[in-house]
Design an enzyme around this catalytic site. Structure first.
Site, PDB file in Angstrom:
ATOM      1  N   ARG A 100       0.852  -1.188   0.000  1.00 48.84           N
ATOM      2  CA  ARG A 100       0.000   0.000   0.000  1.00 48.84           C
ATOM      3  C   ARG A 100       0.889   1.240   0.000  1.00 48.84           C
ATOM      4  O   ARG A 100       1.586   1.518   0.979  1.00 48.84           O
ATOM      5  CB  ARG A 100      -0.911   0.019   1.229  1.00 48.84           C
ATOM      6  N   HIS A 144      -3.234  10.906   0.616  1.00 47.50           N
ATOM      7  CA  HIS A 144      -2.727  10.677   1.979  1.00 47.50           C
ATOM      8  C   HIS A 144      -2.199  12.027   2.486  1.00 47.50           C
ATOM      9  O   HIS A 144      -1.019  12.179   2.809  1.00 47.50           O
ATOM     10  CB  HIS A 144      -1.653   9.589   1.975  1.00 47.50           C
ATOM     11  N   GLU A 190      -7.708   8.377   6.255  1.00 44.74           N
ATOM     12  CA  GLU A 190      -8.034   8.957   7.550  1.00 44.74           C
ATOM     13  C   GLU A 190      -8.625  10.368   7.505  1.00 44.74           C
ATOM     14  O   GLU A 190      -7.949  11.343   7.876  1.00 44.74           O
ATOM     15  CB  GLU A 190      -6.785   8.971   8.445  1.00 44.74           C
ATOM     16  N   ASN A 316      -7.487   1.673   9.853  1.00 48.80           N
ATOM     17  CA  ASN A 316      -6.190   1.873  10.500  1.00 48.80           C
ATOM     18  C   ASN A 316      -6.443   1.812  11.997  1.00 48.80           C
ATOM     19  O   ASN A 316      -7.280   2.558  12.524  1.00 48.80           O
ATOM     20  CB  ASN A 316      -5.597   3.239  10.162  1.00 48.80           C
ATOM     21  N   TYR A 318      -4.558   1.597  15.901  1.00 48.90           N
ATOM     22  CA  TYR A 318      -3.359   1.624  16.735  1.00 48.90           C
ATOM     23  C   TYR A 318      -3.661   1.462  18.221  1.00 48.90           C
ATOM     24  O   TYR A 318      -3.040   0.693  18.911  1.00 48.90           O
ATOM     25  CB  TYR A 318      -2.591   2.945  16.512  1.00 48.90           C
ATOM     26  N   GLU A 385      -3.648  -0.260   8.060  1.00 46.80           N
ATOM     27  CA  GLU A 385      -2.480   0.130   8.859  1.00 46.80           C
ATOM     28  C   GLU A 385      -2.605  -0.458  10.255  1.00 46.80           C
ATOM     29  O   GLU A 385      -3.674  -0.380  10.876  1.00 46.80           O
ATOM     30  CB  GLU A 385      -2.380   1.647   9.045  1.00 46.80           C
TER      31      GLU A 385
HETATM   32  C1  FCB Z   1      -1.614   7.123  10.648  1.00 44.00           C
HETATM   33  C2  FCB Z   1      -1.207   7.660   9.306  1.00 44.00           C
HETATM   34  C3  FCB Z   1       0.128   7.154   8.821  1.00 44.00           C
HETATM   35  C4  FCB Z   1       1.130   7.060   9.948  1.00 44.00           C
HETATM   36  C5  FCB Z   1       0.563   6.301  11.112  1.00 44.00           C
HETATM   37  C6  FCB Z   1       1.518   6.119  12.272  1.00 44.00           C
HETATM   38  O1  FCB Z   1      -2.476   8.014  11.265  1.00 44.00           O
HETATM   39  O2  FCB Z   1      -2.160   7.332   8.325  1.00 44.00           O
HETATM   40  O3  FCB Z   1       0.567   7.983   7.785  1.00 44.00           O
HETATM   41  O4  FCB Z   1       1.598   8.290  10.283  1.00 44.00           O
HETATM   42  O5  FCB Z   1      -0.594   6.947  11.584  1.00 44.00           O
END
Ligand code: FCB
Length: 479
Positions: A100, A144, A190, A316, A318, A385
């Site tokens: 990607r 992006h 995002e 995405n 985290y 992500e």
């Molecule tokens: C996300 C972004 C990516 C990167 C990660 C850690 O929010 O899409 O570009 O910075 O975080």
């Protein structure tokens, strides 16, 4: 039904964990599951003004000075523009099914509208051919965050409704040039982060601080997404189209009624603000109740455009957030923080954090996948992500990063459980292939499964990268 990680019986979706020695078995994902790695143009390419490229809002923002914590710019970053062939060789070594990357609008149409820059198209064409040659499927994000600065200056960027069709025109050019070879498109990365950090807090490009900008910018991003979907469907009917959303489970900071209410509002503000219009054709009702006055003006046709059927939803993921009642936030009365209220409280309770200060919370991936299943009719999902920054030390030709391996492992385990429980998850992209330029943080946080020694631009596969490669290999089975 396959057994859970930790249970001893091996099934066809589990293999002995030869990989990390962390436990007996590890869930496999099947041959068709897509394993990839992700990146974004501004964060890796460098060559910020070469071969006709125009400046993007991130070039302008970083050059302004005082905006990037390390004082850097991404003028060179990982120099991927010149080194893409070697980077693809690494991807091949890792056994990736897919890569990607994102297309820099300013390489294709330097001023945002008008003349097309052929060398920019040629670059992505060469990249695409090299990926296909290596047996790796390109998945391209069309936006992006690196909006042409000219559009920010001339039109006010995403504050202006015209941006949607202008974005559509650029997408048209890209799909005409690459659509014969590229089968997977992500319209936008995002919306929440771009709208909020770039237009409300101003800590990211374009650096605008305006609490009233959030909803109108979000609405225009979603309309731009819809315009892109239309162009792609018209030009490349067989290709697969989705959008990438950052989703974040929100939990109440305490068990009070006020914090629980704040949690619902924050969840709508962070997650359902884009999921709901895209998948249901309306903004979340709770925002109508609390913040009607702030909501964007929806004109006839907007929601039809935004809610066109998609082939997948990119997530995405985290970390999670905790929501507090906040009397000082107008209308919404909610604020979130990933941190504990009493400093050190979570750490004492064994909670781990990455170098970004983000809580390691694998269970959230399960929660999100199941939320999409139950609340949104189980659309096909691709994790576009997931990954972590930790302090990495280069020792000779090796980088030992057990925390990252353990992070990836635990998140993938949670994802596998969601698949067992019926969530329609089709693929997973680790963030990131390479260490790279992490927006306002500069190059300090290292998210790669491949280490980048910036002064020499040498790449070294970290232990986590070797682990990921073995996972892919074992998942695909013999042959
Ligand atoms: C996300 C972004 C990516 C990167 C990660 C850690 O929010 O899409 O570009 O910075 O975080």
């Amino acid at each position: 039904m396959i057994s859970r990680p930790g249970e001893k019986s091996l099934t066809d979706r589990q293999a002995p964990d030869i990989l990390s020695g962390m436990s007996e078995v590890f869930p496999l994902f099947g041959r068709d599951f897509i394993f990839g790695a992700a990146s974004a143009a501004y964060q890796i390419e460098g060559a910020w003004n070469l071969d006709g490229k125009g400046p993007s809002i991130w070039d302008t923002f970083a050059h302004r000075g005082g905006k990037i914590k390390t004082g850097e710019t991404a003028d060179t970053a990982c120099d991927h523009y010149h080194r893409f062939a070697a980077d693809i060789a690494i991807m091949k070594q890792l056994g990736l099914d897919a890569y990607r990357g994102s297309i820099a609008w300013t390489r294709i149409i330097p001023d945002g509208t008008g003349d097309v820059n052929q060398p920019g198209i040629d670059f992505y064409s060469r990249l695409t051919d090299a990926l296909l040659e290596a047996g790796i499927a390109p998945w391209y994000t069309l936006f992006h965050w690196d909006l042409p600065s000219a559009l920010q200056k001339r039109l006010g960027g995403f504050r202006n409704r015209d941006i949607a069709e202008i974005f559509g025109d650029y997408v048209d050019v890209v799909v005409r040039a690459l659509g014969d070879r590229v089968r997977n498109w992500i319209t936008i990365n995002e919306p929440f982060e771009f709208a909020f950090f770039g237009h409300v807090l101003g800590s990211w490009a374009p650096g605008i601080k305006n609490p009233l900008a959030y909803f109108p910018v979000m609405h225009n991003i979603l309309r731009a997404h819809g315009a892109a979907v239309r162009r792609i469907r018209a030009l490349s009917p067989g290709s697969s189209v989705g959008i990438t959303l950052s989703l974040t489970p929100v939990v109440p900071a305490s068990d009070t009624e006020k914090d629980r209410r704040a949690t619902e509002v924050a969840d709508a503000f962070l997650n359902h603000i884009d999921l709901s219009p895209i998948l249901k054709g309306c903004y979340p009702r709770i925002l109508e109740e609390h913040a009607r006055i702030l909501l964007p003006k929806v004109l006839p046709g907007d929601m039809e455009c935004i809610s066109q059927p998609l082939d997948f939803i990119g997530i995405n993921y985290y970390t999670r957030e905790r929501a507090n009642h906040a009397w000082y936030i107008p209308f919404l009365h909610a604020w979130v923080s990933g941190k504990d209220a009493a400093p050190g409280e979570f750490e004492r309770a064994g909670v781990q954090y990455t170098a970004m200060g983000w809580e390691v919370y694998p269970e959230g991936l399960y929660t999100l996948a199941m939320m999409l299943k139950h609340e949104y009719g189980n659309p096909p999902v691709v994790i576009t992500e997931n990954g972590a920054a930790f302090e990495d030390l280069l020792s000779g030709n090796e980088v030992h990063d057990p925390k990252r391996t353990s992070y990836l492992r635990s998140y993938l385990e949670a994802l596998s459980r969601a698949i067992d429980d019926g969530a329609d998850v089709r693929g997973y992209f680790v963030w990131s292939l390479l260490d790279n330029f992490e927006w306002a943080e500069g190059t300090r946080p290292r998210f790669g499964i491949v280490y980048v020694d910036y002064p020499s631009q040498r790449r070294i596969i970290k232990d986590s990268g070797h682990w990921y490669a073995r996972l892919i290999k074992v998942s695909k089975g013999p042959g």
